[in-house]
Design an enzyme around this catalytic site. Structure first.
Site, PDB file in Angstrom:
ATOM      1  N   GLU A   1       0.849  -1.067   0.027  1.00 28.87           N
ATOM      2  CA  GLU A   1      -0.113  -0.058  -0.019  1.00 28.87           C
ATOM      3  C   GLU A   1       0.926   1.240  -0.068  1.00 28.87           C
ATOM      4  O   GLU A   1       1.843   1.290   0.906  1.00 28.87           O
ATOM      5  CB  GLU A   1      -0.999   0.237   1.153  1.00 28.87           C
ATOM      6  CG  GLU A   1      -2.299  -0.732   1.315  1.00 28.87           C
ATOM      7  CD  GLU A   1      -3.138  -0.476   2.456  1.00 28.87           C
ATOM      8  OE1 GLU A   1      -2.656   0.593   2.952  1.00 28.87           O
ATOM      9  OE2 GLU A   1      -3.791  -1.412   2.992  1.00 28.87           O
TER      10      GLU A   1
ATOM     11  N   GLU B   1      -9.352   9.450   4.256  1.00 30.36           N
ATOM     12  CA  GLU B   1      -9.726   7.848   4.164  1.00 30.36           C
ATOM     13  C   GLU B   1     -10.654   7.857   3.145  1.00 30.36           C
ATOM     14  O   GLU B   1     -10.685   6.711   2.323  1.00 30.36           O
ATOM     15  CB  GLU B   1     -10.180   7.592   5.425  1.00 30.36           C
ATOM     16  CG  GLU B   1      -9.332   7.380   6.516  1.00 30.36           C
ATOM     17  CD  GLU B   1      -8.271   6.425   6.166  1.00 30.36           C
ATOM     18  OE1 GLU B   1      -8.605   5.175   5.856  1.00 30.36           O
ATOM     19  OE2 GLU B   1      -7.039   6.730   6.503  1.00 30.36           O
TER      20      GLU B   1
ATOM     21  N   LYS C   1     -15.626   4.684   4.209  1.00 30.89           N
ATOM     22  CA  LYS C   1     -14.579   4.538   5.161  1.00 30.89           C
ATOM     23  C   LYS C   1     -14.746   5.243   6.450  1.00 30.89           C
ATOM     24  O   LYS C   1     -15.205   6.737   6.093  1.00 30.89           O
ATOM     25  CB  LYS C   1     -13.398   4.742   4.387  1.00 30.89           C
ATOM     26  CG  LYS C   1     -13.039   3.414   3.259  1.00 30.89           C
ATOM     27  CD  LYS C   1     -11.487   3.477   2.975  1.00 30.89           C
ATOM     28  CE  LYS C   1     -10.743   2.926   3.977  1.00 30.89           C
ATOM     29  NZ  LYS C   1      -9.299   2.739   3.609  1.00 30.89           N
TER      30      LYS C   1
ATOM     31  N   GLU D   1     -13.562   5.418  -1.530  1.00 26.97           N
ATOM     32  CA  GLU D   1     -14.704   4.886  -0.879  1.00 26.97           C
ATOM     33  C   GLU D   1     -15.554   5.726   0.164  1.00 26.97           C
ATOM     34  O   GLU D   1     -14.906   6.042   1.142  1.00 26.97           O
ATOM     35  CB  GLU D   1     -13.935   3.696  -0.173  1.00 26.97           C
ATOM     36  CG  GLU D   1     -13.188   2.772  -1.029  1.00 26.97           C
ATOM     37  CD  GLU D   1     -12.352   1.667  -0.469  1.00 26.97           C
ATOM     38  OE1 GLU D   1     -12.627   0.718  -0.093  1.00 26.97           O
ATOM     39  OE2 GLU D   1     -11.145   1.991  -0.793  1.00 26.97           O
TER      40      GLU D   1
END
Length: 467
Positions: free
Chosen positions: A264, A327, A321, A318
């Site tokens: 990541e 985030e 999240k 997203e």
């Protein structure tokens, strides 16, 4: 004109093939903590259309794994943290889990690795004791099905596992983790021929220490670099420094033979007011420059011969999240499949963006049209499509603070002709690149330079490959 274009096209393919052997690999994390994402079948098509052939998941969802069957895309799957205690306690549990979630789909779905847990000891060590036993049991289950040679097992660690990361050469793991989990895990990785998965985010380091860390250093932009006081190596970007800090920590435990995959890394396109550096321009710079660095260069200063595999975080924004605004804004794409920002994701895109198709770059990429290999040697040349001001600034830096040998491009010297900014900058950039042992990040100059695998041709000037 058609003949020239076709010749350039063939040369570009040759260059791409040559560089792909030397460069690393880019993948992407496909998270699904959202209620507005396209179906998995459309995601597979999106990845294929973007030229991405590696993806990392956070579970083993059957619909997703089925969608990736026969796609040619390699898949990393994950065993969630909440299953580790059961996996560690009972071999029959992992036998059943592997049959249901791995062998049912592989090899039609090319599962290349299993991430057992994710950042298991980042915030709490309650599951730490289960990690390595769970990894051993999953491996044993794979072995029973003759899948142990096809599928690697590892577990992503966060940089918070390090006690020290600066100076880079003094990297070390937290003492309370070494004996119970780090050494047993590294021993497992060595024994099974696997690699350590590392989640590394220069964004967090910069955001927390923006008064001490240069933004250009974090974003792979032109900067003087940071010289490590312990090993004397010059680092041109923060990600390389973070990776080498982990390598130094492994070396301190005598695990020099275990490699790293960055599972990541990314940069948010939006953030809260206290998330310094979050923003679309910085996200595009970080991820775009990272892709170029991984695909066209090898290794890190400490491990120059090791190619890098890096998974960008993340494929989509997203919306469900939790946590700060960042985030929910790491995605390369909106759920509509529209790009959040436009960056190259493949080597062909990198080369086209760098070389300026249709401009005066064709002679640089070949030797009068030849596609001969030059024994792995590389040179650094200027990009003719970045603008005179940017190119002149980079040239001034290379000949000044950068310490390049610019004597041959002075008036009356051997490489003064052709007397063009691009030719002079190419010579200076290559001198800087070669003097720094062709280290990663030393042929970039804020996007004004790129690596080629054939000797540059500017008049009768010869470009050295070493000093």
């Amino acid at each position: 004109m058609a003949s020239l274009t076709f010749t350039f096209f063939l040369m570009l393919i040759s260059l791409s093939a040559s560089l792909s052997e030397a460069g690393g690999s880019i993948g992407v994390n496909y998270g699904r903590v959202a209620n507005d994402l396209p179906p998995p079948s459309k995601v597979v098509e999106l990845l294929k259309n973007q030229g991405l052939n590696r993806v990392k998941l956070y579970d083993t969802d059957a619909n997703v794994l089925t969608a990736f069957a026969n796609s040619g895309i390699k898949v990393v799957v994950a065993m969630p943290n909440e299953l580790l205690s059961s996996a560690a306690a009972d071999q029959s549990f992992t036998d059943a889990w592997v049959k249901a979630n791995i062998s049912t789909f592989h090899p039609a779905t090319q599962i290349e690795a299993i991430a057992v847990g994710n950042e298991v000891f980042a915030n709490s060590n309650t599951t730490t004791k289960f990690l390595v036993p769970a990894m051993n049991n999953v491996y044993a289950s794979l072995t029973k099905l003759n899948l142990d040679k096809d599928i690697k097992i590892s577990s992503p660690i966060a940089l918070s596992a390090l006690e020290t990361s600066f100076p880079i050469s003094s990297g070390s793991f937290k003492p309370d983790l070494v004996e119970p989990v780090i050494e047993p895990m590294l021993n497992f990785l060595r024994r099974t021929g696997s690699y350590l998965m590392v989640n590394a985010y220069p964004f967090f380091a910069y955001s927390d220490n923006s008064d001490q860390i240069s933004l250009d250093y974090a974003l792979f932009k032109q900067n003087p670099g940071v010289v490590d006081s312990g090993n004397g190596l010059r680092y041109m970007n923060l990600l390389d420094a973070q990776i080498d800090a982990v390598y130094a920590a492994m070396s301190a435990l005598n695990y020099n033979d275990v490699k790293i995959t960055v599972t990541e890394t990314g940069w948010p396109s939006k953030g809260d007011s206290n998330e310094i550096g979050a923003g679309e321009d910085n996200a595009a710079s970080y991820n775009g420059n990272l892709v170029k660095r991984v695909l066209t260069e090898t290794g890190t200063p400490l491990r120059p011969n090791d190619t890098l595999t890096v998974f960008l975080f993340a494929l989509f924004n997203e919306n469900q999240k939790p946590g700060p605004t960042s985030e929910r804004n790491y995605g390369l794409f909106y759920p509509s499949e529209e790009k959040v920002y436009d960056i190259p994701l493949t080597l062909t895109e990198v080369n086209v963006n760098s070389s300026g198709v249709g401009k005066s770059q064709v002679p640089v990429n070949g030797n009068n049209g030849s596609t001969t290999s030059y024994n792995g040697e590389t040179w650094c040349v200027a990009s003719g499509n970045v603008g005179k001001e940017k190119l002149q600034g980079a040239l001034d830096y290379a000949c000044g603070e950068g310490g390049a040998d610019c004597t041959p491009i002075q008036e009356g010297a051997t490489c003064y002709n052709p007397n063009t900014l691009e030719a002079h900058a190419s010579y200076a950039f290559n001198s800087y690149y070669q003097k720094n042992s062709r280290a990663s990040g030393t042929c970039y100059f804020a996007g004004a330079a790129y690596v080629v695998t054939h000797p540059p041709k500017y008049g009768k000037c010869e470009f050295p490959t070493g000093y």
